[in-house]
Design a protein around this motif. Structure first.
Motif, PDB file in Angstrom:
ATOM      1  N   GLY A  38      30.491  20.156   7.058  1.00 54.20           N
ATOM      2  CA  GLY A  38      30.157  21.508   6.503  1.00 54.20           C
ATOM      3  C   GLY A  38      29.304  22.583   6.887  1.00 54.20           C
ATOM      4  N   LYS A  39      29.767  23.631   7.890  1.00 51.29           N
ATOM      5  CA  LYS A  39      29.110  24.511   7.876  1.00 51.29           C
ATOM      6  C   LYS A  39      27.398  25.039   7.717  1.00 51.29           C
ATOM      7  N   GLY A  40      28.006  24.843   6.705  1.00 54.41           N
ATOM      8  CA  GLY A  40      26.522  25.030   5.742  1.00 54.41           C
ATOM      9  C   GLY A  40      25.542  23.800   5.267  1.00 54.41           C
ATOM     10  N   LEU A 189      26.396  37.946  11.953  1.00 59.61           N
ATOM     11  CA  LEU A 189      27.791  37.411  12.171  1.00 59.61           C
ATOM     12  C   LEU A 189      27.686  35.724  13.065  1.00 59.61           C
ATOM     13  N   LYS A 190      28.097  34.594  13.063  1.00 57.12           N
ATOM     14  CA  LYS A 190      28.106  33.485  14.294  1.00 57.12           C
ATOM     15  C   LYS A 190      29.092  32.835  13.919  1.00 57.12           C
ATOM     16  N   PRO A 191      30.002  34.345  14.724  1.00 54.79           N
ATOM     17  CA  PRO A 191      31.514  33.657  15.103  1.00 54.79           C
ATOM     18  C   PRO A 191      31.574  33.051  16.794  1.00 54.79           C
ATOM     19  N   ASN A 192      32.034  31.720  17.647  1.00 55.19           N
ATOM     20  CA  ASN A 192      32.424  31.249  18.765  1.00 55.19           C
ATOM     21  C   ASN A 192      33.286  32.911  19.270  1.00 55.19           C
ATOM     22  N   ALA A 193      34.042  31.757  20.357  1.00 54.36           N
ATOM     23  CA  ALA A 193      34.866  33.247  21.130  1.00 54.36           C
ATOM     24  C   ALA A 193      36.073  32.925  20.789  1.00 54.36           C
ATOM     25  N   ALA A 238      27.509  36.004  19.293  1.00 52.76           N
ATOM     26  CA  ALA A 238      28.270  34.723  19.178  1.00 52.76           C
ATOM     27  C   ALA A 238      28.458  33.549  20.413  1.00 52.76           C
ATOM     28  N   THR A 239      28.817  32.710  19.923  1.00 52.18           N
ATOM     29  CA  THR A 239      28.290  31.382  20.929  1.00 52.18           C
ATOM     30  C   THR A 239      29.709  31.148  21.612  1.00 52.18           C
ATOM     31  N   LEU A 240      30.250  30.635  22.847  1.00 46.75           N
ATOM     32  CA  LEU A 240      30.291  30.588  24.206  1.00 46.75           C
ATOM     33  C   LEU A 240      30.360  29.076  24.463  1.00 46.75           C
ATOM     34  N   GLY A 241      30.484  28.511  24.093  1.00 49.35           N
ATOM     35  CA  GLY A 241      30.941  26.966  24.017  1.00 49.35           C
ATOM     36  C   GLY A 241      29.283  27.020  25.133  1.00 49.35           C
ATOM     37  N   SER A 242      29.823  25.631  26.046  1.00 49.23           N
ATOM     38  CA  SER A 242      29.099  26.023  27.631  1.00 49.23           C
ATOM     39  C   SER A 242      28.595  26.793  28.093  1.00 49.23           C
ATOM     40  N   LYS A 243      29.206  27.842  28.377  1.00 52.40           N
ATOM     41  CA  LYS A 243      28.952  29.425  28.307  1.00 52.40           C
ATOM     42  C   LYS A 243      27.314  30.157  27.613  1.00 52.40           C
ATOM     43  N   GLY A 244      27.267  29.111  27.160  1.00 55.37           N
ATOM     44  CA  GLY A 244      25.562  29.955  25.724  1.00 55.37           C
ATOM     45  C   GLY A 244      26.245  30.515  25.004  1.00 55.37           C
ATOM     46  N   ALA A 245      25.315  31.587  25.010  1.00 56.19           N
ATOM     47  CA  ALA A 245      26.064  32.709  23.631  1.00 56.19           C
ATOM     48  C   ALA A 245      25.190  33.992  23.888  1.00 56.19           C
ATOM     49  N   VAL A 267      30.666  19.103  17.807  1.00 55.58           N
ATOM     50  CA  VAL A 267      30.864  19.191  16.768  1.00 55.58           C
ATOM     51  C   VAL A 267      30.027  19.426  15.696  1.00 55.58           C
ATOM     52  N   GLY A 268      29.773  20.629  15.231  1.00 57.10           N
ATOM     53  CA  GLY A 268      28.301  21.375  14.834  1.00 57.10           C
ATOM     54  C   GLY A 268      26.869  22.191  15.564  1.00 57.10           C
ATOM     55  N   ALA A 269      27.802  21.912  16.563  1.00 57.13           N
ATOM     56  CA  ALA A 269      27.005  22.489  18.023  1.00 57.13           C
ATOM     57  C   ALA A 269      26.449  23.825  17.384  1.00 57.13           C
ATOM     58  N   GLY A 270      27.624  24.620  17.129  1.00 54.95           N
ATOM     59  CA  GLY A 270      27.375  26.088  16.249  1.00 54.95           C
ATOM     60  C   GLY A 270      26.250  26.008  15.142  1.00 54.95           C
ATOM     61  N   ASP A 271      26.428  25.364  14.263  1.00 53.76           N
ATOM     62  CA  ASP A 271      25.769  25.612  12.767  1.00 53.76           C
ATOM     63  C   ASP A 271      24.804  25.145  12.975  1.00 53.76           C
ATOM     64  N   HIS A 297      19.222  24.864  20.431  1.00 53.65           N
ATOM     65  CA  HIS A 297      19.525  24.556  19.815  1.00 53.65           C
ATOM     66  C   HIS A 297      20.600  23.541  20.250  1.00 53.65           C
ATOM     67  N   GLY A 298      21.814  24.466  19.834  1.00 47.13           N
ATOM     68  CA  GLY A 298      23.351  24.871  20.513  1.00 47.13           C
ATOM     69  C   GLY A 298      23.583  23.189  21.899  1.00 47.13           C
ATOM     70  N   ALA A 299      22.563  23.524  22.572  1.00 49.60           N
ATOM     71  CA  ALA A 299      22.942  22.477  23.783  1.00 49.60           C
ATOM     72  C   ALA A 299      22.218  20.774  22.707  1.00 49.60           C
TER      73      ALA A 299
HETATM   74  N1  ATP Z   1      29.670  21.569  26.516  1.00 47.09           N
HETATM   75  C1  ATP Z   1      28.297  22.373  26.305  1.00 47.09           C
HETATM   76  N2  ATP Z   1      27.451  22.504  26.936  1.00 47.09           N
HETATM   77  C2  ATP Z   1      26.321  23.279  26.892  1.00 47.09           C
HETATM   78  N3  ATP Z   1      26.286  23.956  25.719  1.00 47.09           N
HETATM   79  C3  ATP Z   1      27.338  23.280  24.755  1.00 47.09           C
HETATM   80  C4  ATP Z   1      28.435  23.095  24.746  1.00 47.09           C
HETATM   81  N4  ATP Z   1      29.659  23.243  23.718  1.00 47.09           N
HETATM   82  C5  ATP Z   1      28.480  23.771  23.007  1.00 47.09           C
HETATM   83  N5  ATP Z   1      27.047  24.080  23.207  1.00 47.09           N
HETATM   84  C6  ATP Z   1      25.727  24.568  22.650  1.00 47.09           C
HETATM   85  O1  ATP Z   1      26.184  25.365  21.436  1.00 47.09           O
HETATM   86  C7  ATP Z   1      26.614  26.255  20.795  1.00 47.09           C
HETATM   87  C8  ATP Z   1      27.631  26.797  20.475  1.00 47.09           C
HETATM   88  O2  ATP Z   1      28.626  25.917  20.493  1.00 47.09           O
HETATM   89  P1  ATP Z   1      30.179  26.854  20.256  1.00 47.09           P
HETATM   90  O3  ATP Z   1      30.397  27.827  20.523  1.00 47.09           O
HETATM   91  O4  ATP Z   1      31.565  25.500  20.997  1.00 47.09           O
HETATM   92  O5  ATP Z   1      30.213  26.435  18.813  1.00 47.09           O
HETATM   93  P2  ATP Z   1      31.401  26.645  17.405  1.00 47.09           P
HETATM   94  O6  ATP Z   1      32.775  26.490  18.310  1.00 47.09           O
HETATM   95  O7  ATP Z   1      30.959  27.482  16.651  1.00 47.09           O
HETATM   96  O8  ATP Z   1      31.412  25.134  17.095  1.00 47.09           O
HETATM   97  P3  ATP Z   1      31.365  24.311  15.731  1.00 47.09           P
HETATM   98  O9  ATP Z   1      32.087  25.424  15.357  1.00 47.09           O
HETATM   99  O10 ATP Z   1      31.426  22.970  15.886  1.00 47.09           O
HETATM  100  O11 ATP Z   1      29.876  24.266  14.734  1.00 47.09           O
HETATM  101  C9  ATP Z   1      26.396  27.597  22.621  1.00 47.09           C
HETATM  102  O12 ATP Z   1      26.121  28.219  22.035  1.00 47.09           O
HETATM  103  C10 ATP Z   1      25.899  26.365  23.109  1.00 47.09           C
HETATM  104  O13 ATP Z   1      24.608  26.778  23.078  1.00 47.09           O
END
Ligand code: ATP
Ligand code: F1X
Length: 330
Positions: A38-40, A189-193, A238-245, A267-271, A297-299
């Motif tokens: 769970g996220k928290g 706020l911490k959204p993903n893309a 805003a976290t952008l997966g492999s593109k950073g934040a 899973v949990g990278a955003g948290d 931390h995300g990476a």
């Molecule tokens: N494939 C990846 N390669 C490198 N860094 C990644 C990758 N995926 C996630 N990250 C890192 O983790 C951070 C959070 O990822 P993401 O944007 O996917 O979060 P999220 O969708 O909120 O994740 P979750 O809900 O599973 O916790 C990114 O900002 C980045 O630093």
């Protein structure tokens, strides 16, 4: 002290597949990981891993495996018994890093249980520097639950300072973070893309883009996040997966990138990213320091199996590149 609220915690079961997921076939798992999630809860787990003071507030009975896991992992928690088992969420990971997640709805919370959970949070967050409201809401809980909590935290008249409030959610509870007066809106706020695309549309950003476009174009993502900040939110990470934040505040916008890593489970990278941000914030870091630690931390989290969260010594903030962005559209 950083207090987290997870209204819909889960037992996260991660099943590692030997190859690509084959729908309709029997496949043998290579390994299975089980963690309290769970996220928290994940934010609190990540903070504990780095030695920070935190408390996870959540529903659940002492005998529930989610709470046993927190107990065994040394994560301080305060739980409200609800007479029902918490949910289990399943993640399937493939060797190339593709992750498939199936999240249960979770047990319904009655009106009395919702009030009791809010009461427990208010009581245990006295003197906290941050309160993190994170994850989906279980059945029965209205979409404006987090806004209600933010208002209650800010109208607290016990003489203690109001904590900063962070929200990480999706769908209706996330959109509700933009509705109403300033007292219900978060400091962060911490959204993903995908969530940023939804939020920007809710904030009236007319140049709305898809999640893929926002991930591919950080400048566009910064414009979308700036629309959200203009609607009364303190800052958007805003976290952008492999593109950073990206981080957008009233004062500026920045992009942080990390060199490529081998993604094992995201899973949990955003948290973890949110935990990294809060870690730097509580140490008095600048906006850019917070963003740097978030991406570090995300990476690190993405390179670890299951929903394993990294400790700060497992992260590489020096490898992160920060670039200033233009946040307003021309
Ligand atoms: N494939 C990846 N390669 C490198 N860094 C990644 C990758 N995926 C996630 N990250 C890192 O983790 C951070 C959070 O990822 P993401 O944007 O996917 O979060 P999220 O969708 O909120 O994740 P979750 O809900 O599973 O916790 C990114 O900002 C980045 O630093
Ligand atoms: O169903 P929600 O509440 O939106 O998300 C729950 C969840 O996917 O989020 C965490 C990863 O961020 C996991 O620990 C957990 O299973």
């Amino acid at each position: 002290m950083i207090v987290t609220l997870t209204a819909n915690p889960s037992l996260d079961r991660t099943v590692e597949l030997p190859g690509a997921l084959a729908r309709g076939e029997v496949q043998r798992a290579v390994a299975v990981h089980q963690e309290s999630g769970g996220k928290g809860v994940n934010v609190s787990r990540a903070l504990v891993a780095s030695g920070l003071e935190t408390l996870a507030v959540l529903p659940g009975a002492d005998s529930d495996p989610v709470l046993s896991g927190l107990h065994d992992g040394g994560v301080p928690f305060a739980a409200l018994p609800i007479g029902q088992a918490l949910r289990s969420n399943v993640t399937l990971t493939e060797p190339d890093g593709v992750t498939t997640k199936i999240n249960e709805p979770g047990p319904e919370l009655s009106d009395d249980q919702q009030d009791a959970l809010i009461g427990l949070l208010l009581e245990r967050s006295r003197g906290a520097s941050w309160v993190v409201l994170a994850g989906s809401l279980p059945p029965g809980v209205p979409a404006d639950f987090y806004a209600t909590i933010a208002r209650r935290l800010r109208s607290n008249s016990d003489g203690t300072a109001t904590p900063s409030i962070a929200i990480d959610s999706s769908g209706a509870p996330l959109a509700a973070a933009l509705v109403g007066d300033a007292s219900g809106k978060p400091d962060l706020l911490k959204p993903n893309a995908e969530e940023l695309a939804e939020l920007a549309a809710a904030a009236g950003f007319t140049n709305v883009s898809t999640a893929d476009e926002l991930e591919a174009d950080p400048a566009k993502a910064a414009e979308a996040a700036a629309a959200v900040v203009a609607s009364g939110v303190g800052a958007v990470l805003a976290t952008l997966g492999s593109k950073g934040a990206i981080l957008v505040t009233a004062d500026g916008a920045w992009l942080a990138t990390h060199p490529p890593i081998r993604a094992v489970s995201t899973v949990g990278a955003g948290d973890s990213a949110l935990a990294g941000y809060l870690l730097a914030a509580t140490q008095g870091g600048s906006a850019q320091d917070c963003l740097r630690q978030a991406v570090a931390h995300g990476a690190a989290a993405a390179s670890l199996p299951g929903s394993t969260v990294p400790a700060v010594h497992q992260t590489t903030p020096d490898a992160v590149t920060i670039t200033a962005l233009q946040k307003d559209s021309q």
